[in-house]
Design a protein around this motif. Structure first.
Motif, PDB file in Angstrom:
ATOM      1  N   PRO A 240       0.811  -1.236   0.332  1.00 14.32           N
ATOM      2  CA  PRO A 240      -0.201  -0.100  -0.138  1.00 14.32           C
ATOM      3  C   PRO A 240       1.142   1.035   0.089  1.00 14.32           C
ATOM      4  O   PRO A 240       1.545   1.313   0.327  1.00 14.32           O
ATOM      5  CB  PRO A 240      -0.361  -0.737   1.633  1.00 14.32           C
ATOM      6  N   GLY A 241       0.130   1.810  -0.244  1.00 17.17           N
ATOM      7  CA  GLY A 241       0.856   3.464  -0.304  1.00 17.17           C
ATOM      8  C   GLY A 241       0.634   4.366   0.618  1.00 17.17           C
ATOM      9  O   GLY A 241      -0.266   3.885   2.080  1.00 17.17           O
ATOM     10  N   THR A 246      -3.783   3.970  -2.478  1.00 14.56           N
ATOM     11  CA  THR A 246      -2.305   4.382  -3.482  1.00 14.56           C
ATOM     12  C   THR A 246      -2.021   2.838  -2.800  1.00 14.56           C
ATOM     13  O   THR A 246      -2.293   2.373  -2.071  1.00 14.56           O
ATOM     14  CB  THR A 246      -2.039   5.659  -2.832  1.00 14.56           C
ATOM     15  N   HIS A 247      -1.010   2.136  -3.975  1.00 11.50           N
ATOM     16  CA  HIS A 247      -0.333   1.483  -3.977  1.00 11.50           C
ATOM     17  C   HIS A 247       1.229   1.193  -4.735  1.00 11.50           C
ATOM     18  O   HIS A 247       0.330   2.545  -5.567  1.00 11.50           O
ATOM     19  CB  HIS A 247      -0.959  -0.296  -4.514  1.00 11.50           C
ATOM     20  N   MET A 248       1.190   0.584  -5.171  1.00  9.55           N
ATOM     21  CA  MET A 248       2.931   0.586  -5.263  1.00  9.55           C
ATOM     22  C   MET A 248       2.740  -0.140  -6.448  1.00  9.55           C
ATOM     23  O   MET A 248       1.716  -1.594  -6.965  1.00  9.55           O
ATOM     24  CB  MET A 248       3.986  -0.690  -5.005  1.00  9.55           C
ATOM     25  N   ILE A 249       2.691   0.162  -7.809  1.00  5.84           N
ATOM     26  CA  ILE A 249       2.774   0.382  -9.221  1.00  5.84           C
ATOM     27  C   ILE A 249       4.508   0.211 -10.110  1.00  5.84           C
ATOM     28  O   ILE A 249       5.110   0.600  -9.941  1.00  5.84           O
ATOM     29  CB  ILE A 249       1.500   0.862 -10.564  1.00  5.84           C
ATOM     30  N   THR A 250       4.624  -0.154 -11.192  1.00  7.09           N
ATOM     31  CA  THR A 250       6.002  -0.281 -12.318  1.00  7.09           C
ATOM     32  C   THR A 250       5.363   1.329 -12.760  1.00  7.09           C
ATOM     33  O   THR A 250       4.451   1.800 -13.397  1.00  7.09           O
ATOM     34  CB  THR A 250       5.559  -1.147 -13.343  1.00  7.09           C
ATOM     35  N   GLU A 251       6.392   2.038 -12.924  1.00  7.69           N
ATOM     36  CA  GLU A 251       6.028   3.455 -14.013  1.00  7.69           C
ATOM     37  C   GLU A 251       5.262   3.660 -15.510  1.00  7.69           C
ATOM     38  O   GLU A 251       5.808   2.072 -15.724  1.00  7.69           O
ATOM     39  CB  GLU A 251       7.730   4.231 -13.826  1.00  7.69           C
ATOM     40  N   GLY A 273      14.112  -1.055 -13.338  1.00  9.05           N
ATOM     41  CA  GLY A 273      13.292  -0.452 -13.770  1.00  9.05           C
ATOM     42  C   GLY A 273      13.042   0.383 -12.092  1.00  9.05           C
ATOM     43  O   GLY A 273      13.246   1.138 -11.323  1.00  9.05           O
ATOM     44  N   THR A 274      12.065   1.652 -12.829  1.00  5.56           N
ATOM     45  CA  THR A 274      11.557   2.628 -12.013  1.00  5.56           C
ATOM     46  C   THR A 274       9.731   1.946 -11.196  1.00  5.56           C
ATOM     47  O   THR A 274       9.281   1.916 -11.880  1.00  5.56           O
ATOM     48  CB  THR A 274      11.658   3.977 -12.372  1.00  5.56           C
ATOM     49  N   TRP A 275      10.208   2.167  -9.944  1.00  7.09           N
ATOM     50  CA  TRP A 275       8.744   1.680  -8.822  1.00  7.09           C
ATOM     51  C   TRP A 275       8.055   3.497  -8.796  1.00  7.09           C
ATOM     52  O   TRP A 275       8.907   4.330  -8.872  1.00  7.09           O
ATOM     53  CB  TRP A 275       8.669   0.974  -8.521  1.00  7.09           C
ATOM     54  N   GLU A 276       6.249   3.291  -9.166  1.00  5.09           N
ATOM     55  CA  GLU A 276       6.268   4.678  -8.613  1.00  5.09           C
ATOM     56  C   GLU A 276       4.692   4.259  -7.728  1.00  5.09           C
ATOM     57  O   GLU A 276       4.085   3.017  -7.738  1.00  5.09           O
ATOM     58  CB  GLU A 276       5.600   5.304  -9.506  1.00  5.09           C
ATOM     59  N   PHE A 280      -0.204   8.700  -5.858  1.00  9.13           N
ATOM     60  CA  PHE A 280       1.073   9.607  -4.534  1.00  9.13           C
ATOM     61  C   PHE A 280       2.935   9.896  -5.478  1.00  9.13           C
ATOM     62  O   PHE A 280       2.916   8.984  -5.853  1.00  9.13           O
ATOM     63  CB  PHE A 280       1.061   9.247  -3.703  1.00  9.13           C
ATOM     64  N   PHE A 281       2.333  11.169  -5.022  1.00 13.28           N
ATOM     65  CA  PHE A 281       4.256  11.575  -5.502  1.00 13.28           C
ATOM     66  C   PHE A 281       5.209  10.642  -4.773  1.00 13.28           C
ATOM     67  O   PHE A 281       5.974  11.190  -3.637  1.00 13.28           O
ATOM     68  CB  PHE A 281       4.764  12.914  -5.727  1.00 13.28           C
ATOM     69  N   MET A 282       5.643   9.338  -5.466  1.00 16.49           N
ATOM     70  CA  MET A 282       6.399   8.617  -4.564  1.00 16.49           C
ATOM     71  C   MET A 282       6.798   7.940  -5.775  1.00 16.49           C
ATOM     72  O   MET A 282       6.318   7.223  -6.659  1.00 16.49           O
ATOM     73  CB  MET A 282       6.648   7.700  -3.419  1.00 16.49           C
ATOM     74  N   ALA A 283       8.275   7.299  -5.856  1.00 19.52           N
ATOM     75  CA  ALA A 283       8.730   6.448  -6.893  1.00 19.52           C
ATOM     76  C   ALA A 283      10.320   6.034  -6.453  1.00 19.52           C
ATOM     77  O   ALA A 283      11.256   6.989  -4.844  1.00 19.52           O
ATOM     78  CB  ALA A 283       9.153   7.475  -7.965  1.00 19.52           C
ATOM     79  N   GLY A 284      11.375   5.226  -7.474  1.00 21.21           N
ATOM     80  CA  GLY A 284      12.627   4.770  -7.092  1.00 21.21           C
ATOM     81  C   GLY A 284      13.091   3.649  -7.906  1.00 21.21           C
ATOM     82  O   GLY A 284      11.861   3.207  -8.919  1.00 21.21           O
ATOM     83  N   PRO A 285      14.263   3.255  -7.834  1.00 21.73           N
ATOM     84  CA  PRO A 285      14.195   1.785  -8.819  1.00 21.73           C
ATOM     85  C   PRO A 285      13.929   0.833  -7.948  1.00 21.73           C
ATOM     86  O   PRO A 285      13.895   1.008  -6.965  1.00 21.73           O
ATOM     87  CB  PRO A 285      15.510   2.107  -8.449  1.00 21.73           C
ATOM     88  N   PHE A 286      13.199  -0.148  -9.181  1.00 25.06           N
ATOM     89  CA  PHE A 286      13.528  -1.430  -8.392  1.00 25.06           C
ATOM     90  C   PHE A 286      14.435  -2.779  -9.367  1.00 25.06           C
ATOM     91  O   PHE A 286      14.947  -2.403 -10.262  1.00 25.06           O
ATOM     92  CB  PHE A 286      12.165  -1.839  -8.441  1.00 25.06           C
ATOM     93  N   MET A 287      14.204  -3.068  -8.586  1.00 23.36           N
ATOM     94  CA  MET A 287      15.545  -5.053  -9.300  1.00 23.36           C
ATOM     95  C   MET A 287      14.223  -6.095  -9.276  1.00 23.36           C
ATOM     96  O   MET A 287      14.061  -6.305  -8.223  1.00 23.36           O
ATOM     97  CB  MET A 287      16.686  -4.866  -9.268  1.00 23.36           C
ATOM     98  N   THR A 288      14.283  -7.138 -10.650  1.00 23.13           N
ATOM     99  CA  THR A 288      13.434  -8.198  -9.842  1.00 23.13           C
ATOM    100  C   THR A 288      14.133  -8.809 -10.894  1.00 23.13           C
ATOM    101  O   THR A 288      14.558  -8.656 -12.259  1.00 23.13           O
ATOM    102  CB  THR A 288      12.241  -8.055 -10.227  1.00 23.13           C
ATOM    103  N   TYR A 289      14.097 -10.219  -9.940  1.00 22.37           N
ATOM    104  CA  TYR A 289      14.360 -11.765 -10.957  1.00 22.37           C
ATOM    105  C   TYR A 289      13.424 -12.667 -10.365  1.00 22.37           C
ATOM    106  O   TYR A 289      12.999 -12.940  -9.536  1.00 22.37           O
ATOM    107  CB  TYR A 289      15.843 -12.204 -10.122  1.00 22.37           C
ATOM    108  N   ALA A 290      13.279 -13.099 -11.682  1.00 21.39           N
ATOM    109  CA  ALA A 290      11.890 -14.190 -11.820  1.00 21.39           C
ATOM    110  C   ALA A 290      13.274 -15.446 -11.858  1.00 21.39           C
ATOM    111  O   ALA A 290      13.000 -15.080 -13.573  1.00 21.39           O
ATOM    112  CB  ALA A 290      11.142 -14.130 -12.743  1.00 21.39           C
ATOM    113  N   VAL A 291      13.311 -16.644 -11.151  1.00 21.24           N
ATOM    114  CA  VAL A 291      13.889 -17.350 -11.515  1.00 21.24           C
ATOM    115  C   VAL A 291      13.177 -18.105 -11.892  1.00 21.24           C
ATOM    116  O   VAL A 291      12.204 -18.779 -10.964  1.00 21.24           O
ATOM    117  CB  VAL A 291      15.113 -17.378 -10.246  1.00 21.24           C
TER     118      VAL A 291
END
Length: 331
Positions: A240-241, A246-251, A273-276, A280-291
């Motif tokens: 949740p945001g 509000t909640h996190m999504i991929t930019e 990539g970047t999440w947001e 709401f005005f919040m964002a940042g980088p993310f890294m995901t591994y699908a193994v």
């Protein structure tokens, strides 16, 4: 009596001399190496001032100080520290990584392991002129980057092992282990979904671990679209945001980067990539591994993201990379 003492004295001197010779030889053979030092992702470049300011230096900066993909602002892979060859001695030789440029009739490169300190990875590139050295740099740049990356990831994990987090819950629920510091706490454990958090100055670092059926990633063969859809549904359900609805999504403005790699010998997609936060005005980088875990017809999803507004995030994302790539499956 005096004769006996004289003989004993000669024997003692001979013994001391023998021990001294043996000790010197033994010391030489053991080749004691000092412990290496240096900040993470800091690379010493041993090169003349003239070459550093010319085309060779430009190519070195293009390769080793290029922007890290997936970050919202420009940040270099490595902080480069140029050292003239005459100054490359003493403490300057103790850095964990170094790149050395040398003029020689021989064109090529040599990987130097623990030459002046331990652990240490050095690369010496030789050539008779700028053109040959630049060609050697460009031809093998991926190899060089990989060597330095493995060295720094290994060092980061060594530091994390000093105070690791207990991971029995991950073993029992998702069948894998992962090395991460005890500074993280389990923020949410629900239906094979794990959210770990670490507070940092003016922000936080987050880790996620969960599983999805193989078809979630591979259906329609549109990997990026499938990953975005998966991330957004997980964000809506679990992340949740700061305000209601509000909640996190991929930019939405930019598609993430997609690479192929391996984790614990298993095929994996790497997504950066970047999440947001939607609404709401919040964002940042993310890294995901699908193994891909074929044995269990699933993908193990390992993700990390950082919230640290108006600040550098390179070192935080490097820590997340070191953590996620440490994952090991329980047979």
């Amino acid at each position: 009596m005096q004769s006996t003492l004289r003989r004993f004295g000669k024997f003692s001197l001979a013994l001391v001399f023998f021990i001294s010779i043996y000790s010197c030889t033994d010391t030489k053979n053991s080749a004691y190496k000092a412990e290496s030092s240096g900040n993470l992702n800091q690379l010493n470049v041993v090169i003349t001032n003239e070459d550093w300011q010319d085309s060779i230096g430009e190519h070195i900066r293009e390769i080793f100080a290029e922007d890290v993909q997936g970050l919202p602002q420009q940040e270099p892979k490595y902080a480069l520290n140029q050292i003239p060859p005459k100054a490359f001695n003493g403490f300057a030789r103790k850095n964990r990584t170094f790149l050395k440029i040398e003029t020689s009739e021989k064109i090529g490169h040599q990987v130097l392991i623990d030459s002046f300190a331990k652990p240490q990875t050095g690369i010496a590139i030789t050539g008779p002129n700028s053109s040959s050295i630049i060609t050697e740099l460009n031809t093998h740049k991926e190899k060089f980057l990989e060597l330095f990356s493995k060295t720094e990831l290994k060092e980061k994990r060594r530091r994390m092992r000093k105070a690791p987090k207990e991971v029995d819950v991950l073993k029992k629920s998702l069948g894998f282990t992962m090395l991460f510091p005890s500074a993280y706490r389990y923020a949410k454990q629900e239906d094979k979904f794990f959210w770990m958090r670490k507070d940092i100055k003016n922000g936080s670092m987050e880790l996620l671990a969960y599983e999805v059926p193989t078809s979630t990633i591979e259906k329609n063969n549109n990997i990026i679209a499938n990953v975005i859809k998966m991330r957004d549904s997980v964000g809506e359900k679990y992340i949740p945001g700061p305000t209601e609805d509000t909640h996190m999504i991929t930019e939405e403005a930019y598609a993430p980067y997609l690479f192929e790699t391996e984790i614990d010998g298993k095929f994996a997609y790497e997504i950066k990539g970047t999440w947001e936060v939607k609404g709401f005005f919040m964002a940042g980088p993310f890294m995901t591994y699908a193994v891909r875990d074929e044995k269990n017809d699933r993908y193990l999803i390992l993700e990390g993201f950082v919230f640290k507004p108006s600040s550098s995030k390179r070192l935080q994302m490097f820590e997340i990379e070191a953590i996620l790539k440490s994952a090991r499956f329980i047979d």
